[in-house]
Write a protein that holds these residues in place. Sequence first.
Motif, PDB file in Angstrom:
ATOM      1  N   THR B 401       0.855  -1.187   0.000  1.00  0.00           N
ATOM      2  CA  THR B 401       0.000   0.000   0.000  1.00  0.00           C
ATOM      3  C   THR B 401       0.894   1.240   0.000  1.00  0.00           C
ATOM      4  O   THR B 401       2.117   1.120   0.068  1.00  0.00           O
ATOM      5  CB  THR B 401      -0.906   0.045   1.249  1.00  0.00           C
ATOM      6  N   ALA B 402       0.279   2.388  -0.074  1.00  0.00           N
ATOM      7  CA  ALA B 402       1.075   3.621  -0.048  1.00  0.00           C
ATOM      8  C   ALA B 402       1.752   3.797   1.307  1.00  0.00           C
ATOM      9  O   ALA B 402       2.797   4.418   1.422  1.00  0.00           O
ATOM     10  CB  ALA B 402       0.195   4.820  -0.378  1.00  0.00           C
ATOM     11  N   GLU B 403       1.160   3.192   2.345  1.00  0.00           N
ATOM     12  CA  GLU B 403       1.693   3.376   3.703  1.00  0.00           C
ATOM     13  C   GLU B 403       2.600   2.248   4.160  1.00  0.00           C
ATOM     14  O   GLU B 403       3.420   2.413   5.055  1.00  0.00           O
ATOM     15  CB  GLU B 403       0.549   3.495   4.720  1.00  0.00           C
ATOM     16  N   GLY B 404       2.428   1.084   3.567  1.00  0.00           N
ATOM     17  CA  GLY B 404       3.194  -0.071   4.049  1.00  0.00           C
ATOM     18  C   GLY B 404       2.678  -1.334   3.396  1.00  0.00           C
ATOM     19  O   GLY B 404       2.633  -1.424   2.170  1.00  0.00           O
ATOM     20  N   GLU B 406      -0.448  -4.544   3.559  1.00  0.00           N
ATOM     21  CA  GLU B 406      -1.737  -4.999   4.055  1.00  0.00           C
ATOM     22  C   GLU B 406      -1.720  -6.519   3.932  1.00  0.00           C
ATOM     23  O   GLU B 406      -1.522  -7.065   2.851  1.00  0.00           O
ATOM     24  CB  GLU B 406      -2.833  -4.393   3.180  1.00  0.00           C
ATOM     25  N   ARG B 458      -3.258  -4.024   8.751  1.00  0.00           N
ATOM     26  CA  ARG B 458      -2.557  -2.954   8.040  1.00  0.00           C
ATOM     27  C   ARG B 458      -1.274  -2.643   8.782  1.00  0.00           C
ATOM     28  O   ARG B 458      -1.281  -2.478   9.999  1.00  0.00           O
ATOM     29  CB  ARG B 458      -3.438  -1.716   7.960  1.00  0.00           C
ATOM     30  N   PRO B 460       1.586  -0.036   8.675  1.00  0.00           N
ATOM     31  CA  PRO B 460       2.268   1.159   8.167  1.00  0.00           C
ATOM     32  C   PRO B 460       3.762   1.085   8.503  1.00  0.00           C
ATOM     33  O   PRO B 460       4.139   0.627   9.582  1.00  0.00           O
ATOM     34  CB  PRO B 460       1.607   2.311   8.935  1.00  0.00           C
ATOM     35  N   GLU B 463       9.352   3.481   6.042  1.00  0.00           N
ATOM     36  CA  GLU B 463       9.898   3.542   4.688  1.00  0.00           C
ATOM     37  C   GLU B 463       9.790   2.183   4.007  1.00  0.00           C
ATOM     38  O   GLU B 463       9.789   1.150   4.661  1.00  0.00           O
ATOM     39  CB  GLU B 463      11.369   3.991   4.712  1.00  0.00           C
ATOM     40  N   ARG B 501       6.176   7.701  -3.051  1.00  0.00           N
ATOM     41  CA  ARG B 501       7.404   7.299  -2.360  1.00  0.00           C
ATOM     42  C   ARG B 501       8.598   7.308  -3.285  1.00  0.00           C
ATOM     43  O   ARG B 501       8.506   6.974  -4.420  1.00  0.00           O
ATOM     44  CB  ARG B 501       7.223   5.874  -1.819  1.00  0.00           C
TER      45      ARG B 501
END
Lengths: 286, 501
Positions: B401-404, B406, B458, B460, B463, B501
């Motif tokens: 995902t954009a955050e980390g 899933e 999820r 997160p 980096e 990112r």
Amino acid sequence: MRLPRRLLLLPCLLGALSAGAQQAGAIDGKSLYEQNCMACHLADQMVVGPSLIEISRLYAKKPKEFLAWAAQPQKKRPGVIEMPSMAHLGEANLLAIREHMLQASKGLKEKKASLTDPMARPPRRPEVQRIFLPNSGPAAIAVALPGDLSYCFDAGQCRLRSVWRGNFLNAWDYWKGNGKTQVVRDGKVVWEAEAETPEPAVKFLGYSVDKAGLPTFEYVRQGAKVRETITADGKMLVRSFMVETDHPLEIPIDRDTVASAGQRAKNLLRLTPAEARAFTLTLKLR
Amino acid sequence: MIAFALALLAAPLNLAAAQPDGWATGFTLSKVETPAGIDDQVGGLAFLEDGRLAVAFHRGEVFLRGKDGVWKQFAEGLHEPLGLLPDGKGSLLVMQRPELTRLEDLDGDDRADRYRTVWDGFGLSGNYHEFAFGPARGPDGALYVALNLASSGDGVFKEIRGAWSEIGKADRAQMTSGKGFAAKLAGRMYSRVPYRGCVMRLPDGGKGPAELFATGFRSPDGIGFDGQGRLLVNDNQGDWRGSSPLHVVKKGSFNGHPASLVWTPGWNQGDPLDLPVAKLEQMREQPAAIFIHGDLANSPTQPAVFPAAWGPLAGQVVFGEMNASRLVRFVGEDVGGVHQGALIPFMDTKALRNGNHRLAFDAAGALFVGKTHLSWAGNNGIVRIDPPAQLPLLIERVRLTAEGFEVRFTRPVAAGQAAPAVRRFRYKYHSAYGSPKIDERDLGAERASLDADGRTLRIPLAEIAPGFVHEIKFTGLKGADGAELLGPTAYYQVVKTLGTR
């Protein structure tokens, strides 16, 4: 010798302590062995590399030498591949592996590799087996004929390469491995042909087998479409040809061979398209 | 399970009786009896349209197994067949060392009458490591085969098939088998006859002229298509293979092992082994995933696509593994135009045993696993794994995902349990054999949160780095019902990241 100490205690190993690993601390030598070594080193028999029994014999009192070898292995045994370096495991892990090897091989006896094929059976005659054979290109086809003759047809050069009398193949060294050995023609070689040079312009098309399993090879030679069936007739080998061609055909022939048609010029037999339609080459064998 | 335990006792390679574990209780494994009197190392395995199982064995026999379990010999005498593909009624394609062959039963007696050469236009040096794999049928109707490099464990025969390549440190005389063989000069794995280390495309079901499709392989035992028509080819750890990669193979791509570059049309850059690693790095296609050596697979094998009977796993890919008693699942996704994803241990149980080489699902969804060893680590025989009525607790899939990440589970997990340990690492790209894990770094996953359904976690991260394997490891995570999480680690290869990112 300085070894990298990169991999120390992997977190996943902490939970799995083994009784035999006290000397090497809390590292599970058994798991490390299974992950990194077992593919090639079994406890009681040589596989790709020597058994744990033999490794223990070599390194029971020589941990430094064990580390040096594992970090920088060399080619030592004929016919055995050089081990890749295990330096990345680090000294502590390598010592744990050594400790496990010493423990795991205790009291075991080296299993000798079987010298004979446990699945050996007489050939069905006729029977076809593609396999690496001596005095042939690598696309070799062995055929056992009814009686006591066998031959090698080279699918790369599309021609008969050798004939032997006796048993069919002694292939145990081949079957038990990964293809590293050529197979022994298990009898007396009674005829052989050298490779044709320059390489003939041929294309192998395959073969069909009759109900008994006797093959008829199909190939293109110099633009001519050839079907060749090889049978035994006492001390003779009969090569029966059926050729579709619109131009004369030239094929190699030697002194032991009698042709049913065509003109012989030194080592070549020349046939008109009509002659080539059906003819035989009869090979007198020693 | 009793039947399988008995079978284990009777097996020639006798492992200690396996302790029942989560896998062995969550799935039904059974031994499939193989034909008597043969060496039952499996080189090819597939189901015919009529439901019969076709198997090619080490010594060149091909047998058909009826639904009644009775075996009937279809063909014999092939040279180390390592792939098998049904090709219409009465015909099978088999990849053997010297050629791709179509076995044809012309008179309908379930025995091949014709062994038709489909393609033998590749080189054979006689080196033992020149295995031939495939064929896989593409959605374009073409057949795809993969050719192994030769190994410096030996030289070449005096007589070879195909044109000799002069590119290499050792000349042909030095490479010829015998005492003078120049192993040190050869390159650990080498390509001196055509298309060794390449994937080849044979258009129109093998009728069209062969074309070079991709270069850069070493020992590509596993070749097949996923459900969306992507060509998946894996390779074996070794020189230029820090750990075994999985490639989604594109036409014209170079996939990492330099030896086969010499077969690139118009190649004029000399010995590829002399090219700077930086240049090769720039030329090569990145793997879609990496089989972690020791943890996932040391020698990955054939891919197969889970059918509908496997519920949420349907459409995912499963691979065999030779060295460990394990299979591996691949869950891929498209990210920024690149297919990449996670490899997850599957059937990680001693009850499976090792040597897992050829995989095929029957019409009811049972997975048949044929085993081999060829004198390396491995086994023999065939094991069957039935799809369970309900899957045990597994990692169903992993998405970037954009955050980390899933992570989705097949069943709800207990709320409030520890987050996974997430770390990243990568491997060296170099001529040496294998690679340590390098540039390892722990990535905090403390902020992981479970969705209300209990099935989606999820994670997160501060980096996410392209070019790294991201290891997501659960320890002690239990299902809401207390069940053990089977295959508790996912290894996601980030080729591309999402968003900004």
